[in-house]
Design an enzyme around this catalytic site. Sequence first.
Site, PDB file in Angstrom:
ATOM      1  N   ASN A  10       0.867  -1.176   0.000  1.00 17.85           N
ATOM      2  CA  ASN A  10       0.000   0.000   0.000  1.00 17.85           C
ATOM      3  C   ASN A  10       0.906   1.229   0.000  1.00 17.85           C
ATOM      4  O   ASN A  10       1.504   1.563   1.015  1.00 17.85           O
ATOM      5  CB  ASN A  10      -0.892  -0.038   1.253  1.00 17.85           C
ATOM      6  CG  ASN A  10      -1.750   1.199   1.386  1.00 17.85           C
ATOM      7  OD1 ASN A  10      -1.821   2.027   0.471  1.00 17.85           O
ATOM      8  ND2 ASN A  10      -2.411   1.348   2.523  1.00 17.85           N
ATOM      9  N   LYS A  12       0.026   4.233  -0.432  1.00 19.25           N
ATOM     10  CA  LYS A  12      -0.682   5.401   0.122  1.00 19.25           C
ATOM     11  C   LYS A  12      -0.503   6.628  -0.782  1.00 19.25           C
ATOM     12  O   LYS A  12      -0.484   6.500  -1.999  1.00 19.25           O
ATOM     13  CB  LYS A  12      -0.208   5.656   1.563  1.00 19.25           C
ATOM     14  CG  LYS A  12      -0.297   4.402   2.413  1.00 19.25           C
ATOM     15  CD  LYS A  12      -0.155   4.648   3.887  1.00 19.25           C
ATOM     16  CE  LYS A  12      -0.275   3.311   4.625  1.00 19.25           C
ATOM     17  NZ  LYS A  12      -0.325   3.440   6.052  1.00 19.25           N
ATOM     18  N   HIS A  95      -9.810   1.537   4.510  1.00 18.84           N
ATOM     19  CA  HIS A  95      -8.559   1.665   5.262  1.00 18.84           C
ATOM     20  C   HIS A  95      -8.772   2.637   6.424  1.00 18.84           C
ATOM     21  O   HIS A  95      -9.517   3.615   6.297  1.00 18.84           O
ATOM     22  CB  HIS A  95      -7.434   2.159   4.339  1.00 18.84           C
ATOM     23  CG  HIS A  95      -6.094   2.083   4.995  1.00 18.84           C
ATOM     24  ND1 HIS A  95      -5.657   3.034   5.884  1.00 18.84           N
ATOM     25  CD2 HIS A  95      -5.118   1.154   4.931  1.00 18.84           C
ATOM     26  CE1 HIS A  95      -4.454   2.694   6.321  1.00 18.84           C
ATOM     27  NE2 HIS A  95      -4.108   1.561   5.761  1.00 18.84           N
ATOM     28  N   GLU A  97      -7.107   4.970   7.567  1.00 19.29           N
ATOM     29  CA  GLU A  97      -6.823   6.380   7.289  1.00 19.29           C
ATOM     30  C   GLU A  97      -8.020   7.059   6.627  1.00 19.29           C
ATOM     31  O   GLU A  97      -8.288   8.236   6.852  1.00 19.29           O
ATOM     32  CB  GLU A  97      -5.549   6.499   6.433  1.00 19.29           C
ATOM     33  CG  GLU A  97      -4.306   6.246   7.282  1.00 19.29           C
ATOM     34  CD  GLU A  97      -3.160   5.574   6.554  1.00 19.29           C
ATOM     35  OE1 GLU A  97      -3.165   5.526   5.307  1.00 19.29           O
ATOM     36  OE2 GLU A  97      -2.247   5.071   7.248  1.00 19.29           O
ATOM     37  N   GLU A 168      -5.896  -4.809  10.724  1.00 18.85           N
ATOM     38  CA  GLU A 168      -4.891  -3.776  10.950  1.00 18.85           C
ATOM     39  C   GLU A 168      -5.204  -3.033  12.245  1.00 18.85           C
ATOM     40  O   GLU A 168      -6.049  -2.119  12.247  1.00 18.85           O
ATOM     41  CB  GLU A 168      -4.893  -2.777   9.789  1.00 18.85           C
ATOM     42  CG  GLU A 168      -4.566  -3.394   8.449  1.00 18.85           C
ATOM     43  CD  GLU A 168      -3.957  -2.375   7.493  1.00 18.85           C
ATOM     44  OE1 GLU A 168      -2.787  -2.554   7.149  1.00 18.85           O
ATOM     45  OE2 GLU A 168      -4.624  -1.401   7.133  1.00 18.85           O
ATOM     46  N   GLY A 174       1.921   2.415  10.893  1.00 19.36           N
ATOM     47  CA  GLY A 174       2.857   3.536  10.812  1.00 19.36           C
ATOM     48  C   GLY A 174       3.591   3.841  12.112  1.00 19.36           C
ATOM     49  O   GLY A 174       4.281   4.853  12.230  1.00 19.36           O
ATOM     50  N   SER A 215       2.963  -1.883  10.401  1.00 22.98           N
ATOM     51  CA  SER A 215       4.403  -1.802  10.707  1.00 22.98           C
ATOM     52  C   SER A 215       5.160  -3.107  10.512  1.00 22.98           C
ATOM     53  O   SER A 215       6.094  -3.415  11.262  1.00 22.98           O
ATOM     54  CB  SER A 215       4.614  -1.283  12.137  1.00 22.98           C
ATOM     55  OG  SER A 215       4.179   0.055  12.227  1.00 22.98           O
TER      56      SER A 215
END
Length: 253
Positions: A10, A12, A95, A97, A168, A174, A215
Site C-alpha cells: 500500500n 498510500k 482503510h 486512514e 490492521e 505507521g 508496521s
Amino acid sequence: MREEKIIIANWKMKLGLKETLDLAKEVKAKFKDFKGGEIAVCPNFISLLEAKKILGSAIKVGAQNVFWEGNGAYTGEISPSLLAEAGCEYVIIGHSERRKFLMVNYEMIHRTIKAVLKVDNLIPIVCIGENWDERKTDRRDFVLFDQLQQALGGVDIGPDQQIIIAYEPIWAIGSGTAIEPSEAEYAHKIVRLTLNDMFGMSVVNKNFKIIYGGSINSKNVKKFVGLENLDGMLVGGASLDADEFYKLAKAII
Ligand code: PGA
C-alpha cells in the site's frame, strides 16, 4: 486456497508520479523470479494505468479506494468497473486512514463491498481493526466482530469470489512496531470464527483470506511465519523500498 500467501503493498499518498513509476520498475525487476506467493501493489489512482503497464501480469495492481456506485453524477469518484478496466485486480476498502480523515464508516464499506463483488475479477481487501482506546479497554474482540457484521452481513458471496480481510490494529499502523505475532494469531482466529458463523466454514476456507497489516518489515515478519491463521500481509512503509519489500515477501512465503 489458503496455502498461497498474498503480500500487498500500500503506497498510500507517499510518492509522486515519477517516483511511483520508478518504484514499480524496481519492484518488477526485483520480483522477476519470485514464486510461491501473490504480490499486489496499490499505487495512487493517477499512476494506476502506467504502473499496470510496467508491472505486467505477474505482479497484480490494486487501488486504494473505490466508490459504491457503478456510474453517474458522482464528481471525483471512481467505480469498481473503471478499476477493473484499468487492470486492477484488488481494491482496498475502508482503510483506517480513510475512516479517520474522510469519515468512511462501515455502512459505506458494506455498500462498497457489494458493488465490488458485482464486478468480475476485482477482489476487495476489507480493512478492520481496533484503535488504541478499544484495545486498552479490552474491547478488541467485540470491535472485530461488530466491524465484520457491519461490513459483510447479508453479503452474497459467489462460489468463485474472493474476499481478503486485512486485520490492521490502528495503533500499530505507521508506528514502527508491529503487534506480537501471538496477538495477531488470536485476532485472526476471532475473525475466522466470526466469518465461520456468518458464512460457514467451507465458504470461509475457500473464499476468504485473512492478512495482517501494521508496521511489518523484513525483520519482524520472520516472527509471523507459520502462524496458522495468517494468509499474508498488507504492507505500507516497508513496501516503499523494493529491496526491503522483496526481503519481506521472501520471508513470509
Ligand atoms: P504500515 O502501513 O506498514 O506503514 O504500518 C500499513 C497500512 O496502513 O496498510
